[in-house]
Write a protein that holds these residues in place. Sequence first.
Motif, short mmCIF file in Angstrom:
data_model
loop_
_atom_site.label_atom_id
_atom_site.label_comp_id
_atom_site.label_asym_id
_atom_site.label_seq_id
_atom_site.Cartn_x
_atom_site.Cartn_y
_atom_site.Cartn_z
N ALA B 234 0.81 -1.14 -0.09
CA ALA B 234 0.04 0.09 0.05
C ALA B 234 0.94 1.31 0.05
O ALA B 234 1.94 1.24 0.75
CB ALA B 234 -1.01 -0.01 1.39
N PRO B 235 0.70 2.21 -0.82
CA PRO B 235 1.39 3.52 -0.98
C PRO B 235 1.50 4.07 0.30
O PRO B 235 0.59 4.20 1.09
CB PRO B 235 0.78 4.34 -2.09
N THR B 236 2.73 4.60 0.87
CA THR B 236 2.60 5.26 1.95
C THR B 236 2.61 6.84 1.69
O THR B 236 2.66 7.11 0.81
CB THR B 236 4.17 5.10 2.88
N GLU B 237 2.82 7.54 3.00
CA GLU B 237 2.85 8.98 2.62
C GLU B 237 4.04 9.45 1.67
O GLU B 237 3.52 10.38 0.94
CB GLU B 237 3.34 9.68 4.23
N GLN B 238 5.12 8.78 1.67
CA GLN B 238 6.06 9.22 0.66
C GLN B 238 5.62 8.96 -0.69
O GLN B 238 5.95 9.69 -1.46
CB GLN B 238 7.43 8.68 1.18
N ASP B 239 5.23 8.03 -0.82
CA ASP B 239 4.91 7.57 -2.31
C ASP B 239 3.57 7.80 -2.74
O ASP B 239 3.14 7.24 -3.99
CB ASP B 239 5.64 6.20 -2.85
N ALA B 240 2.82 7.96 -2.04
CA ALA B 240 1.15 8.29 -2.37
C ALA B 240 1.13 8.99 -3.82
O ALA B 240 0.42 8.57 -4.79
CB ALA B 240 0.40 8.85 -1.39
N LEU B 241 1.61 10.26 -3.64
CA LEU B 241 1.67 11.04 -4.97
C LEU B 241 2.28 10.52 -6.24
O LEU B 241 1.51 10.22 -7.33
CB LEU B 241 1.88 12.47 -4.63
N GLY B 375 -5.80 -7.06 -0.50
CA GLY B 375 -5.14 -5.83 -1.06
C GLY B 375 -5.32 -4.67 -0.24
O GLY B 375 -6.41 -4.22 -0.03
N PHE B 376 -4.30 -4.09 0.41
CA PHE B 376 -4.25 -3.31 1.51
C PHE B 376 -4.48 -1.83 0.80
O PHE B 376 -3.80 -1.25 -0.15
CB PHE B 376 -3.19 -3.14 2.34
N LEU B 377 -5.58 -0.96 1.21
CA LEU B 377 -5.62 0.30 0.79
C LEU B 377 -4.86 1.29 1.75
O LEU B 377 -4.30 0.80 2.80
CB LEU B 377 -7.16 0.75 1.07
N PRO B 378 -4.37 2.28 1.09
CA PRO B 378 -3.61 3.16 1.85
C PRO B 378 -4.34 3.63 3.23
O PRO B 378 -5.51 3.57 2.96
CB PRO B 378 -3.31 4.34 0.80
N LYS B 379 -3.58 4.56 4.15
CA LYS B 379 -4.20 4.97 5.16
C LYS B 379 -5.30 6.05 4.56
O LYS B 379 -4.82 6.82 3.70
CB LYS B 379 -3.25 5.60 6.14
N PRO B 380 -6.11 6.55 5.37
CA PRO B 380 -7.04 7.60 4.79
C PRO B 380 -6.46 8.77 4.12
O PRO B 380 -6.89 9.18 3.20
CB PRO B 380 -8.04 7.83 6.21
N PRO B 381 -5.28 9.38 4.98
CA PRO B 381 -5.09 10.78 4.32
C PRO B 381 -4.50 10.48 2.86
O PRO B 381 -4.44 11.34 1.92
CB PRO B 381 -4.21 11.16 5.33
N GLU B 382 -3.66 9.27 2.80
CA GLU B 382 -2.94 8.93 1.34
C GLU B 382 -3.91 8.54 0.55
O GLU B 382 -3.59 8.99 -0.64
CB GLU B 382 -1.87 7.88 1.76
N LEU B 383 -5.01 7.70 0.94
CA LEU B 383 -5.94 7.54 0.14
C LEU B 383 -6.65 8.84 -0.38
O LEU B 383 -6.79 8.81 -1.85
CB LEU B 383 -7.01 6.64 0.72
#
Lengths: 485, 400
Positions: B234-241, B375-383
Amino acid sequence: MRLPVLLLVVAVLAGCTSGTPEQTTLTVLASSELADLSSVLEDLRRDTGVELRLDYRGTVRAGEELAAGVDHDLAWLSTNRYLKLKNVDLPPSATTMLSPLVLGVKASRAGPLRGASWADIAGRAAAGELRFGMADPRVSGSGMAALIGVATAAADTGAALRSEDVTCDKLQGFLTGRAFGASGAAEVVDEYVKRQDEVDAVVTYESAVLSLNASGQLREPLEVVYPRDGIVLSDYPLMLLKPDKRAAYDRVVEWLRSPSAQRAIMERTSRRPVDPQVERTEKLREPIGTALYFPGTQEVVDTLLAAYDRAGEPGRVVFVLDHSTSMAGGRIAGLREAFATLSRAGGFDRFRVGETVVLVRFAGTVMEERSVVVRGAADLEALAGALASSGLADGTAIWSALDHAYRVVGDGTVVLMTDGENNAGMSADEFLAAWPDPPARTYAIRFGEADPVELDRVARATGGRVVDATTGSLLEAVKEIRGCR
Amino acid sequence: MVAKSSTEEPAFTILDPPRSVFRRKRFLLPFGVSAGIALAGAVALFASGTVVLPFQQITVVSAMMASKSVYFQDPEVRRILMANGIDVRVTDSGGSREIARDRQDRVREFDFVMPSGQAAGELIRDRFGGRVFFPFASPLVLGAFREYAEALEAEGVATKQENGQGFYYTLDMVAFVKLSLPDDGAPAKTWQQLKNKPVASRNQIVAQTPNPCDSYSGSAWMGLVAFAANKSVAPTEQDALPVAQRIRPVFEIEGLHGSGIGTTFFHPDGRTTAPVGVMYEHQYMAHQLAEVAKNGRPDDERVLLYPDTHHRTEPWLIAFSAAGERVGELVRSHPDLRQRALELGFRLDNQDSTALNELLAQRGLPEPVSSLTEGFLPKPPELETMIREVGRCPEIRVPI
């Protein structure tokens, strides 16, 4: 004995009567073709007490009005896509019925169009073989859907149109066939009835074509053609604009979606029911092919409208064609074939009625200039054979030929095709000195050993570019830039 | 008797006319028969709980939701709730995430709301509070017309499930996303470009989806696509964008997203509007159970693709009033309502986790297999960051 009987009567009656429904009137901004629903709306009023007062607009125009502010209680449009494109917060919305955009063609003219693609339709229109009515896309959803259908099929990316896909105008061939316009889907049908002896077809919804056939107003029935490479389906969402009208809105939606109302809509207006449980009439069981992906930005729609506004402008293109001896064999054959195809069957890209095509043949000098104003089949045939017996000569005077083209181009565009390097006539420097500010957008198609550096410089200066046909066919290269302005 | 004597003796005027009306045979017989029928009918209706209106206090409960409205608008569910004194009036929010956006700030005026999944549920609860009930669940799936599923199978992207009788496939998410987003940066393949078993469609291969901005299914699907495109992390804060930017072309293929694919897919023209679309398993199962009930056999044109990295959506019933809580309790625990939820294709909570499969088997439908890999979704702010980038949509405030 009397009391229990009376009580029973009272109890049963109390259970049966729920009181007459509350009478209310809602104002509705509605797509113009919904005028055909009046008898259904009469039933709605009888059953629910809700009267819908429809105020008709073209769907595109209605979208603009809604984006600007709301006067009506509800909106009932052929689609909410144009609203979505304006990034309007979508109101609550319920799909009520379906109808695809189609071409209604006179039965006697429909033969070659059965199973047609948008390209086939555009090709016949460009050649003057198909004249149709179509509603104004600035106002009407049906007109806009047709533009999007044609443009998406012409771009042929398989994805929704993006701005970069519509930089070249592929609509003109199709629009050549537009014999008359109208403000909306309903109006275009009325106009067709008046002009039915002059034209071949009408672009509108399937429901309108089927209703027209049943109306007894036609001297020759229409056949429905579903463009097989891109259906645009309207789903008629009923939208709640004023939240305080929620209760009545809910009643209307529930009623419209009931099987009996869905059946009434189908039988009286030939729209497809959204309720899968409602058995469809035979004509509405026709499978309608794959829908195209609808563009996601307003910008694309605006570009298409600009192209629409150019419809009917004369159009002029000067082809500057290398006839040096190095073209002998496959190359000149490819060139002749490309012109034959563009004249006879080029789909979106074919030469069209109203267009002026100028052929400038050159080798060491300009050998011939020939201008054909396309008015019909005979002119197209002349173009198809124009290069058939053209001879080749020594030398390659690219810049002199281009200089000649600029003198005759007017407000058209220039397409230069060459396989060699300049070895006669003007030099590049002389040419650039003579034309510091080139008068026409210029495209160059290179094949063989032609050196594109200077050509590229000139082409880019005009906003055009060089297309490489070394690897692919010449025809594909020409098609790539047809309509680029 | 009375009538007869009155004809024999016209001058005989003993009877009191008002009384006689009810006693005459001419009246009594038809009235008795019809009253009897009415009574029997009324008794039958009472017994079924349909007509209790005049005798019971009915509470009108207002609710807002998106695709879960199929549950509260189901006639059987309405009947059971009505028998319990409740009439739920549903407002369609368009998409679950629209509830959280709540431009008019009126969410709490509803007795309850029911977003289609947990990520949207969390947003709403964190912003508006409310008591949460978890009545049922449903996996996120792709519905597909058979020839499209077979095309994917021939390409090695989907595998027919062993006991699925051809109705269920497992979808290799990494391979599927690659069809829409080739590694070499080339445009997506079209259905007709597939080598082994092409479909006659010039459209690029993509699962059509509701707008990720508005809908839960669209946003969760975007999460699964990101998971597949990000090496199953799941994308993290760093790679969400950056991940969102990378997968954005997948969502641009479709251009303007449709709404209600889970409904239109089952229309007779479903193949036209979205031949492969993101939806919930319950929508498909409800359709098949209804088909079996109606025609005695399932619809074999439409199949399901289960992603090999699965996401189980849990609609949350979030109650803002006592009436809303009453509905929450009923939906969670009333046996008839739970049974009806099954018939509408929902999966129940862990106590009854096999109930849907049992029902399917009972009705002669095969049982699907969901992947065990989540399949893990990113955390809410990243989503949210990703949805905004992919969908270019207005921001939904995420409580930190």
